[in-house]
Design an enzyme around this catalytic site. Structure first.
Site, PDB file in Angstrom:
ATOM      1  N   GLY A   1      26.944  -5.563   8.270  1.00 58.28           N
ATOM      2  CA  GLY A   1      27.648  -4.362   8.697  1.00 58.28           C
ATOM      3  C   GLY A   1      27.826  -3.266   7.691  1.00 58.28           C
ATOM      4  O   GLY A   1      28.111  -2.117   8.068  1.00 58.28           O
TER       5      GLY A   1
ATOM      6  N   GLU B   1      25.624 -11.823   6.302  1.00 49.80           N
ATOM      7  CA  GLU B   1      24.446 -11.597   7.142  1.00 49.80           C
ATOM      8  C   GLU B   1      24.018 -10.131   7.093  1.00 49.80           C
ATOM      9  O   GLU B   1      23.920  -9.471   8.128  1.00 49.80           O
ATOM     10  CB  GLU B   1      24.765 -11.955   8.600  1.00 49.80           C
ATOM     11  CG  GLU B   1      25.293 -13.362   8.821  1.00 49.80           C
ATOM     12  CD  GLU B   1      25.894 -13.556  10.211  1.00 49.80           C
ATOM     13  OE1 GLU B   1      26.096 -12.564  10.955  1.00 49.80           O
ATOM     14  OE2 GLU B   1      26.155 -14.724  10.560  1.00 49.80           O
ATOM     15  N   PRO B   2      23.759  -9.574   5.921  1.00 47.41           N
ATOM     16  CA  PRO B   2      23.375  -8.163   5.891  1.00 47.41           C
ATOM     17  C   PRO B   2      21.956  -7.961   6.421  1.00 47.41           C
ATOM     18  O   PRO B   2      21.078  -8.784   6.191  1.00 47.41           O
ATOM     19  CB  PRO B   2      23.440  -7.819   4.389  1.00 47.41           C
ATOM     20  CG  PRO B   2      23.147  -9.109   3.702  1.00 47.41           C
ATOM     21  CD  PRO B   2      23.736 -10.190   4.582  1.00 47.41           C
ATOM     22  N   GLY B   3      21.760  -6.871   7.140  1.00 53.12           N
ATOM     23  CA  GLY B   3      20.418  -6.513   7.609  1.00 53.12           C
ATOM     24  C   GLY B   3      20.059  -5.145   7.061  1.00 53.12           C
ATOM     25  O   GLY B   3      19.225  -4.983   6.178  1.00 53.12           O
ATOM     26  N   ARG B   4      20.778  -4.134   7.567  1.00 55.44           N
ATOM     27  CA  ARG B   4      20.503  -2.753   7.202  1.00 55.44           C
ATOM     28  C   ARG B   4      20.571  -2.536   5.687  1.00 55.44           C
ATOM     29  O   ARG B   4      19.731  -1.855   5.107  1.00 55.44           O
ATOM     30  CB  ARG B   4      21.541  -1.859   7.900  1.00 55.44           C
ATOM     31  CG  ARG B   4      21.208  -0.379   7.871  1.00 55.44           C
ATOM     32  CD  ARG B   4      22.359   0.447   8.412  1.00 55.44           C
ATOM     33  NE  ARG B   4      22.871  -0.022   9.676  1.00 55.44           N
ATOM     34  CZ  ARG B   4      22.507   0.454  10.871  1.00 55.44           C
ATOM     35  NH1 ARG B   4      21.625   1.423  10.951  1.00 55.44           N
ATOM     36  NH2 ARG B   4      23.042  -0.028  11.975  1.00 55.44           N
TER      37      ARG B   4
ATOM     38  N   TYR C   1      20.951   6.323  19.326  1.00 55.61           N
ATOM     39  CA  TYR C   1      22.267   6.414  18.670  1.00 55.61           C
ATOM     40  C   TYR C   1      22.504   7.789  18.047  1.00 55.61           C
ATOM     41  O   TYR C   1      23.393   7.920  17.194  1.00 55.61           O
ATOM     42  CB  TYR C   1      22.368   5.385  17.532  1.00 55.61           C
ATOM     43  CG  TYR C   1      21.899   3.995  17.849  1.00 55.61           C
ATOM     44  CD1 TYR C   1      22.604   3.173  18.723  1.00 55.61           C
ATOM     45  CD2 TYR C   1      20.743   3.480  17.253  1.00 55.61           C
ATOM     46  CE1 TYR C   1      22.173   1.875  18.983  1.00 55.61           C
ATOM     47  CE2 TYR C   1      20.309   2.192  17.513  1.00 55.61           C
ATOM     48  CZ  TYR C   1      21.032   1.394  18.383  1.00 55.61           C
ATOM     49  OH  TYR C   1      20.605   0.119  18.631  1.00 55.61           O
TER      50      TYR C   1
ATOM     51  N   CYS D   1       7.097  11.618  27.186  1.00 53.32           N
ATOM     52  CA  CYS D   1       7.521  12.578  28.213  1.00 53.32           C
ATOM     53  C   CYS D   1       8.997  12.443  28.566  1.00 53.32           C
ATOM     54  O   CYS D   1       9.351  12.084  29.698  1.00 53.32           O
ATOM     55  CB  CYS D   1       6.646  12.404  29.428  1.00 53.32           C
ATOM     56  SG  CYS D   1       4.933  12.719  29.008  1.00 53.32           S
ATOM     57  N   GLU D   2       9.834  12.659  27.589  1.00 57.47           N
ATOM     58  CA  GLU D   2      11.285  12.683  27.802  1.00 57.47           C
ATOM     59  C   GLU D   2      11.876  13.617  26.771  1.00 57.47           C
ATOM     60  O   GLU D   2      11.450  13.601  25.618  1.00 57.47           O
ATOM     61  CB  GLU D   2      11.920  11.315  27.515  1.00 57.47           C
ATOM     62  CG  GLU D   2      11.589  10.248  28.463  1.00 57.47           C
ATOM     63  CD  GLU D   2      12.569   9.082  28.364  1.00 57.47           C
ATOM     64  OE1 GLU D   2      13.714   9.290  27.940  1.00 57.47           O
ATOM     65  OE2 GLU D   2      12.154   7.989  28.727  1.00 57.47           O
TER      66      GLU D   2
ATOM     67  N   TYR E   1      15.879  -1.763  11.815  1.00 54.59           N
ATOM     68  CA  TYR E   1      15.990  -1.356  13.215  1.00 54.59           C
ATOM     69  C   TYR E   1      14.984  -0.250  13.548  1.00 54.59           C
ATOM     70  O   TYR E   1      15.267   0.652  14.344  1.00 54.59           O
ATOM     71  CB  TYR E   1      17.431  -0.945  13.549  1.00 54.59           C
ATOM     72  CG  TYR E   1      18.432  -2.012  13.159  1.00 54.59           C
ATOM     73  CD1 TYR E   1      18.467  -3.230  13.834  1.00 54.59           C
ATOM     74  CD2 TYR E   1      19.319  -1.840  12.090  1.00 54.59           C
ATOM     75  CE1 TYR E   1      19.357  -4.232  13.461  1.00 54.59           C
ATOM     76  CE2 TYR E   1      20.212  -2.835  11.713  1.00 54.59           C
ATOM     77  CZ  TYR E   1      20.219  -4.022  12.407  1.00 54.59           C
ATOM     78  OH  TYR E   1      21.105  -5.023  12.026  1.00 54.59           O
TER      79      TYR E   1
END
Ligand code: LLP
Length: 420
Positions: A239, A274-277, A317, A344-345, A373
């Site tokens: 986090g 549990e770090p990811g980022r 986000y 196409c958005e 991510y």
């Protein structure tokens, strides 16, 4: 700190010019720096020294096998949320004894596989999951190590969609229920409760909510012990946020570690994270090429060959990713531009009104801080195949996931006779 830097007008990853990778591999492509991954892991571990801590990299942030292997070599464990992620971690060289299995939707088959593998820890999120795991473990004659995931009712994070610790979130059980579940697990002959787990959100830029949540956890450890239970481990999740540019810097791992030590002082419990980022985000970039300029009288629109299917964070986000030209003189005149992809958005817009230097078709840019991510959240929307991933170490680079071809996508599909 990371190893992407500008030298003489060119952007480099360690000792490789990113323009050379783009030329050799084509764009879009993701590029990761091994030295940066290693540095981020070491900085985190060293922030707690001399106290040993167990770090399980959140595989969901970047599950490329070469990235996982780079971290596994250093002794990093893996935090996983599916059998697929467990398979990747094992293949990359993370032993089962260093794998944590989290998530609210683990199926009977997934739990059975986790039990058979003898994972380090299964983080149990609900009474129903505890009951199912108890049955599965009895059936297999095993006694898996578990932690109870607590929802401390403290939510935090860079966006509502990635806050996980509030009462209304789907994760874990409240503090009172956690005590009851722990007692239930202790009484079960086929469950070995080892501790408690918490994770309140992602891209958290202040220590205050983390400190509040960890305070709840420390209190629970003491209560459980007073009730006669052994509590060996405290899994404090991931986090901690990273700088994405022009925003207040999140606290560094050293401040985070000091806070954790303060809150858990005297508990004599094995700390897990549990770090990811924190480990992967600033270790990766997404390279892209300008396809054309679609300028209007009132608006500068730069169309690039990467799209929301390759990097969905801005669309999903409203995330900010710095955009850097791969080459070009310093001090160029900056003017506001929209940077958009071909999908196409309208949502396929990376940024609006961002001051950027002059860009022409064929020019290459990097979306920074895309190592977490990024590739893992990509899709084949608009039949845009998954893009390559490249790992750099020193002056070497290698394609660690090749480009997928359109034919390979279509090969998964069939047309029934009755549909022709
Ligand atoms: N542990 C658990 C139980 C988690 O759910 C997560 C992330 C982590 C650890 C790692 O959190 P980190 O250290 O990376 O913040 N796709 C979103 C982020 C989703 C995070 C989900 N859970 C994004 O692109 O911002």
């Amino acid at each position: 700190m990371n190893f992407f830097e500008r030298r003489d007008g060119d952007l480099w990853a360690e000792d490789v010019r990113l323009a050379d990778i783009a030329a050799a591999v084509g764009t879009p492509c993701y590029v990761y720096s091994a030295a940066t991954l290693e540095r981020h892991y070491r900085v985190f571990i060293e922030a707690f020294a001399p106290q040993p801590v167990f770090v399980a990299f959140a595989v969901k942030a970047n599950s490329n096998l070469a990235v996982l292997a780079t971290l596994a070599r250093l002794g990093c464990g893996a935090d996983t949320v599916s059998i697929g992620e467990i398979a990747r971690a094992l293949k990359a060289g993370v032993p089962a004894s260093r794998i944590v299995f989290s998530g609210v939707g683990k199926t009977d088959a997934e739990l059975a596989e986790a039990v058979r593998l003898g994972l380090h820890q299964i983080n149990v999120e609900s009474p129903a999951e505890l009951d199912l795991l108890g049955q599965v473990a009895s059936r297999l004659g095993a006694r898996p190590s578990i932690a109870i995931r607590v929802n401390p009712d403290v939510g935090a994070g860079g966006h509502a969609k990635i806050s996980t610790g509030g009462r209304e979130a789907k994760f874990g059980v409240g503090p009172a229920e956690a005590l009851a579940l722990y007692a239930r697990a202790s009484a079960h002959p086929n469950l070995a409760p080892k501790g408690l787990a918490v994770h309140i959100g992602s891209q958290i830029k202040s220590l205050a909510p983390l400190e509040a949540a960890f305070g709840v956890m420390s209190g629970l450890v003491e209560t459980l012990r007073a009730q006669g239970h052994a509590v060996e481990r405290l899994d404090l999740g991931g986090g901690l946020g990273v700088p994405y540019f022009n925003e207040p810097e999140p606290p560094p791992p050293s401040d985070y570690a000091a806070m954790v030590k303060r809150v858990t002082a005297g508990l004599d419990v094995a700390l897990e994270f549990e770090p990811g980022r924190l480990i992967a985000a600033n270790a990766g970039v997404l390279l892209s090429t300008v396809v054309r300029l679609q300028d209007r009288p009132d608006r500068r629109i730069v169309v690039v060959d990467a799209a929301m299917n390759d990097l969905i964070r801005p669309a999903m986000y409203d995330a900010f990713h710095d955009i850097q030209p791969l080459s070009g003189p310093a001090g160029a005149q900056m003017t506001p531009a929209d940077v958009v992809g071909p999908v196409c958005e309208t949502g396929d817009t990376f940024t609006r009104d961002r001051p950027l230097p002059p860009l022409a078709p064929g020019d290459r840019v990097a979306f920074m801080t895309a190592g977490a991510y990024g590739a893992v959240m990509s899709s084949t929307y608009n039949t845009r195949p998954l893009v390559p991933e490249v790992l750099v170490r020193g002056d070497r680079f290698e394609v660690v996931r090749r480009r997928v071809e359109v034919d390979e996508l279509m090969a998964l599909e069939t047309i029934p006779d009755w549909a022709r």
